[in-house]
Design a protein around this motif. Structure first.
Motif, PDB file in Angstrom:
ATOM      1  N   ILE A 135      30.660 -17.633  -1.808  1.00 52.76           N
ATOM      2  CA  ILE A 135      30.962 -16.151  -1.327  1.00 52.76           C
ATOM      3  C   ILE A 135      30.458 -15.360  -2.783  1.00 52.76           C
ATOM      4  CG2 ILE A 135      33.007 -14.581  -1.383  1.00 52.76           C
ATOM      5  CD1 ILE A 135      34.992 -16.747  -0.645  1.00 52.76           C
ATOM      6  N   GLY A 136      29.793 -14.376  -2.321  1.00 54.78           N
ATOM      7  CA  GLY A 136      28.970 -13.489  -3.181  1.00 54.78           C
ATOM      8  C   GLY A 136      28.966 -11.930  -2.788  1.00 54.78           C
ATOM      9  N   MET A 137      27.657 -11.416  -3.099  1.00 51.47           N
ATOM     10  CA  MET A 137      27.380 -10.112  -2.807  1.00 51.47           C
ATOM     11  C   MET A 137      25.796  -9.936  -2.800  1.00 51.47           C
ATOM     12  SD  MET A 137      28.102  -7.683  -5.857  1.00 51.47           S
ATOM     13  CE  MET A 137      27.405  -6.100  -5.149  1.00 51.47           C
ATOM     14  N   SER A 138      25.410  -9.164  -1.880  1.00 51.96           N
ATOM     15  CA  SER A 138      23.990  -8.680  -1.988  1.00 51.96           C
ATOM     16  C   SER A 138      23.792  -7.260  -1.936  1.00 51.96           C
ATOM     17  CB  SER A 138      23.278  -9.292  -0.521  1.00 51.96           C
ATOM     18  OG  SER A 138      23.800  -8.591   0.629  1.00 51.96           O
ATOM     19  N   TYR A 139      22.712  -6.800  -2.594  1.00 49.79           N
ATOM     20  CA  TYR A 139      22.387  -5.634  -2.690  1.00 49.79           C
ATOM     21  C   TYR A 139      20.899  -5.131  -2.807  1.00 49.79           C
ATOM     22  CZ  TYR A 139      22.377  -7.325  -7.337  1.00 49.79           C
ATOM     23  OH  TYR A 139      22.065  -8.163  -8.550  1.00 49.79           O
ATOM     24  N   GLN A 140      20.418  -4.129  -2.364  1.00 52.43           N
ATOM     25  CA  GLN A 140      18.983  -4.006  -1.878  1.00 52.43           C
ATOM     26  C   GLN A 140      18.685  -2.376  -1.906  1.00 52.43           C
ATOM     27  OE1 GLN A 140      17.523  -5.559   1.691  1.00 52.43           O
ATOM     28  NE2 GLN A 140      16.415  -3.749   2.241  1.00 52.43           N
ATOM     29  N   LEU A 141      17.579  -1.947  -2.548  1.00 48.19           N
ATOM     30  CA  LEU A 141      17.104  -0.610  -2.649  1.00 48.19           C
ATOM     31  C   LEU A 141      15.559  -0.693  -1.934  1.00 48.19           C
ATOM     32  CD1 LEU A 141      17.835   0.315  -6.220  1.00 48.19           C
ATOM     33  CD2 LEU A 141      18.860   1.060  -3.998  1.00 48.19           C
ATOM     34  N   GLY A 142      15.211   0.548  -1.234  1.00 43.36           N
ATOM     35  CA  GLY A 142      13.832   0.441  -0.586  1.00 43.36           C
ATOM     36  C   GLY A 142      13.567   1.722  -0.152  1.00 43.36           C
ATOM     37  N   ALA A 143      12.208   1.689   0.620  1.00 47.88           N
ATOM     38  CA  ALA A 143      11.579   2.875   0.925  1.00 47.88           C
ATOM     39  C   ALA A 143      11.729   2.642   2.611  1.00 47.88           C
ATOM     40  CB  ALA A 143      10.354   2.699   0.517  1.00 47.88           C
ATOM     41  N   ASN A 144      11.752   4.010   3.159  1.00 44.76           N
ATOM     42  CA  ASN A 144      11.868   4.049   4.769  1.00 44.76           C
ATOM     43  C   ASN A 144      10.792   4.689   5.244  1.00 44.76           C
ATOM     44  OD1 ASN A 144      14.461   3.010   4.346  1.00 44.76           O
ATOM     45  ND2 ASN A 144      15.484   4.731   5.304  1.00 44.76           N
ATOM     46  N   ILE A 145      10.183   4.325   6.587  1.00 42.64           N
ATOM     47  CA  ILE A 145       9.038   5.059   7.152  1.00 42.64           C
ATOM     48  C   ILE A 145       9.984   5.479   8.559  1.00 42.64           C
ATOM     49  CG2 ILE A 145       6.991   5.076   8.472  1.00 42.64           C
ATOM     50  CD1 ILE A 145       5.762   3.347   6.495  1.00 42.64           C
ATOM     51  N   GLY A 146      10.275   6.520   8.774  1.00 45.55           N
ATOM     52  CA  GLY A 146      11.103   6.932   9.895  1.00 45.55           C
ATOM     53  C   GLY A 146      10.200   7.284  11.207  1.00 45.55           C
ATOM     54  N   LEU A 147      10.301   6.880  12.385  1.00 48.20           N
ATOM     55  CA  LEU A 147       9.440   7.219  13.395  1.00 48.20           C
ATOM     56  C   LEU A 147      10.258   7.968  14.406  1.00 48.20           C
ATOM     57  CD1 LEU A 147       8.082   3.419  13.692  1.00 48.20           C
ATOM     58  CD2 LEU A 147       6.814   5.474  12.621  1.00 48.20           C
ATOM     59  N   VAL A 148       9.849   9.179  14.750  1.00 42.19           N
ATOM     60  CA  VAL A 148      10.688  10.060  15.519  1.00 42.19           C
ATOM     61  C   VAL A 148       9.710  10.431  16.865  1.00 42.19           C
ATOM     62  CG1 VAL A 148      11.368  12.670  15.706  1.00 42.19           C
ATOM     63  CG2 VAL A 148      11.429  11.343  13.683  1.00 42.19           C
ATOM     64  N   LYS A 149      10.365   9.879  17.939  1.00 41.02           N
ATOM     65  CA  LYS A 149       9.674  10.129  19.225  1.00 41.02           C
ATOM     66  C   LYS A 149      10.497  11.039  19.980  1.00 41.02           C
ATOM     67  CE  LYS A 149      10.459   7.070  22.582  1.00 41.02           C
ATOM     68  NZ  LYS A 149      10.617   8.039  23.755  1.00 41.02           N
ATOM     69  N   PRO A 150       9.585  12.036  20.621  1.00 40.81           N
ATOM     70  CA  PRO A 150      10.302  12.986  21.495  1.00 40.81           C
ATOM     71  C   PRO A 150      11.207  12.344  22.938  1.00 40.81           C
ATOM     72  CG  PRO A 150       8.046  13.455  21.169  1.00 40.81           C
ATOM     73  CD  PRO A 150       8.366  12.439  20.599  1.00 40.81           C
ATOM     74  N   TYR A 151      12.053  12.709  23.101  1.00 40.79           N
ATOM     75  CA  TYR A 151      13.113  12.254  24.060  1.00 40.79           C
ATOM     76  C   TYR A 151      13.058  13.294  25.395  1.00 40.79           C
ATOM     77  CZ  TYR A 151      17.763  10.751  26.235  1.00 40.79           C
ATOM     78  OH  TYR A 151      18.558  10.274  27.229  1.00 40.79           O
ATOM     79  N   TYR A 152      12.535  12.197  26.439  1.00 37.24           N
ATOM     80  CA  TYR A 152      12.157  13.069  27.778  1.00 37.24           C
ATOM     81  C   TYR A 152      13.178  12.830  28.620  1.00 37.24           C
ATOM     82  CZ  TYR A 152       7.349  14.194  26.594  1.00 37.24           C
ATOM     83  OH  TYR A 152       6.060  14.938  25.950  1.00 37.24           O
ATOM     84  N   LEU A 153      13.273  13.946  29.480  1.00 32.70           N
ATOM     85  CA  LEU A 153      14.573  13.881  30.591  1.00 32.70           C
ATOM     86  C   LEU A 153      13.732  14.185  31.744  1.00 32.70           C
ATOM     87  CD1 LEU A 153      17.458  15.819  29.463  1.00 32.70           C
ATOM     88  CD2 LEU A 153      17.307  13.624  29.528  1.00 32.70           C
ATOM     89  N   MET A 205       8.407  10.190   9.225  1.00 33.30           N
ATOM     90  CA  MET A 205       9.175  11.123   8.122  1.00 33.30           C
ATOM     91  C   MET A 205       9.608   9.980   7.243  1.00 33.30           C
ATOM     92  SD  MET A 205      11.810  13.594  10.255  1.00 33.30           S
ATOM     93  CE  MET A 205      12.451  14.015   8.914  1.00 33.30           C
ATOM     94  N   PRO A 206       9.134  10.129   5.889  1.00 25.59           N
ATOM     95  CA  PRO A 206       9.697   9.106   4.843  1.00 25.59           C
ATOM     96  C   PRO A 206      11.114   9.441   4.157  1.00 25.59           C
ATOM     97  CG  PRO A 206       8.142  10.955   3.820  1.00 25.59           C
ATOM     98  CD  PRO A 206       8.386  11.232   5.314  1.00 25.59           C
ATOM     99  N   GLY A 207      11.276   8.331   3.670  1.00 28.92           N
ATOM    100  CA  GLY A 207      12.556   8.369   3.122  1.00 28.92           C
ATOM    101  C   GLY A 207      13.017   7.018   2.314  1.00 28.92           C
ATOM    102  N   PHE A 208      14.238   6.844   1.999  1.00 22.45           N
ATOM    103  CA  PHE A 208      14.514   5.388   1.159  1.00 22.45           C
ATOM    104  C   PHE A 208      16.009   5.178   1.510  1.00 22.45           C
ATOM    105  CE2 PHE A 208      15.786   9.433  -1.334  1.00 22.45           C
ATOM    106  CZ  PHE A 208      17.045   9.219  -1.735  1.00 22.45           C
ATOM    107  N   HIS A 209      16.339   3.990   1.280  1.00 24.11           N
ATOM    108  CA  HIS A 209      17.586   3.515   1.566  1.00 24.11           C
ATOM    109  C   HIS A 209      18.333   2.579   0.571  1.00 24.11           C
ATOM    110  CE1 HIS A 209      15.103  -0.049   2.516  1.00 24.11           C
ATOM    111  NE2 HIS A 209      16.185  -0.763   2.195  1.00 24.11           N
ATOM    112  N   ALA A 210      19.628   2.233   0.633  1.00 23.79           N
ATOM    113  CA  ALA A 210      20.144   1.461  -0.334  1.00 23.79           C
ATOM    114  C   ALA A 210      21.305   0.674   0.630  1.00 23.79           C
ATOM    115  CB  ALA A 210      21.103   2.138  -1.370  1.00 23.79           C
ATOM    116  N   LYS A 211      21.700  -0.577   0.271  1.00 22.46           N
ATOM    117  CA  LYS A 211      22.714  -1.458   0.837  1.00 22.46           C
ATOM    118  C   LYS A 211      23.307  -2.308   0.027  1.00 22.46           C
ATOM    119  CE  LYS A 211      19.146  -2.916   4.309  1.00 22.46           C
ATOM    120  NZ  LYS A 211      18.550  -4.073   5.243  1.00 22.46           N
TER     121      LYS A 211
END
Length: 272
Positions: A135-153, A205-211
């Motif tokens: 039993i333990g824990m995990s943790y993480q930090l890092g960078a994101n590259i967001g990909l935005v795609k138009p939503y068609y109807l 769209m760039p960004g970052f994350h943490a877990k």
């Protein structure tokens, strides 16, 4: 007694020579009873996140000690707005009997993300030494590259708008200010267009994350990685991620640059 001490001395010398002759990095048993010592780890993540999101990833790890592993994580997943709800009218159109696909009302873009991060796993349980549940824990930090795609109807348009004609055709359209009255008119929506529609219009769209997560590993020193995690994740972008339409027609929908999610993760892999 003399022969006993001679035998003991000989065994000690043989053990010392054997220890010195082990090649660097080779697996071995040590005198602290922690089991087989591995140096590397490769594992794969299968994660489910709130709300109704997913992610698949790979971890490349280095075991620093029996209770600490440093890893590099790379993953792909989707990002969903908390107010996305799929609906369908089971609509058939025209002589082709086209059946409508389920769609999300008020959505203007689909969002996906590539994450890359560095993290650590730390075990608190002594059962890691006896091949039990660690039993333990995990943790993480890092960078994101967001990909935005138009939503068609797929929406209905009149063939002759000025004449009041009842002749209609199906048009695949993304949201814009010009077609807002049709895109948000439920009586004009047939369903979602094909997923491939809009792939050539991706925006980044760039960004970052943490877990951070509670980590449960069955046999932390087994050759096979078999672990489960329950945790929390935050993704942050430098401006609002435009997933939903912000309009007086849908006043309760609002976009945000921050996404906070709970997740469950199954981790499978191998150590060597």
């Amino acid at each position: 007694m003399k022969y006993f001490f001679s035998l003991l001395f000989s065994l000690s010398v043989c053990y010392a020579i054997a220890q010195q002759s082990l090649p660097a990095g080779q697996n071995y048993y040590n005198d602290t009873n922690v089991g087989i010592v591995y140096n590397k780890e490769l594992s794969f993540d299968f994660r489910l996140l709130t709300p109704r999101s997913f992610a698949f990833g790979v971890n490349i790890g280095e075991l620093k000690s029996y209770d600490r592993t440093r890893f590099y994580n790379f993953e792909f997943g989707d990002i969903r707005h908390p107010q996305e709800y799929r609906q369908s009218f089971d609509f058939q159109f025209g002589p082709s009997n086209r059946v409508s696909r389920a769609f999300i009302y008020g959505k203007q873009n689909s969002a996906f993300v590539l994450r890359a991060g560095i993290g650590e796993k730390r075990y608190f349980s002594e059962k890691a030494k006896t091949r039990g549940l660690a039993i333990g824990m995990s943790y993480q930090l890092g960078a994101n590259i967001g990909l935005v795609k138009p939503y068609y109807l797929e929406v209905l348009r009149s063939r002759d708008p000025g004449s009041g004609s009842t002749q209609f055709y199906v048009s695949e359209e993304r949201y814009s200010d010009a077609n807002e009255n049709i895109f948000l008119d439920l009586s004009r929506i047939i369903g979602a267009a094909s997923f491939s529609k809009g792939l050539n219009e991706l925006a980044i769209m760039p960004g970052f994350h943490a877990k951070a997560a509670a980590h449960f590993d069955w046999g932390a020193f087994d050759e096979l990685v078999k672990a489960f995690e329950a945790g929390i994740q935050v993704d942050v972008y430098f401006k609002d991620l435009p997933i939903m339409i912000e309009s007086p027609e849908v006043p309760h929908l609002q976009n945000s640059p921050i996404f906070l999610n709970l997740y469950l993760n199954l981790q499978l892999g191998k150590r060597w």
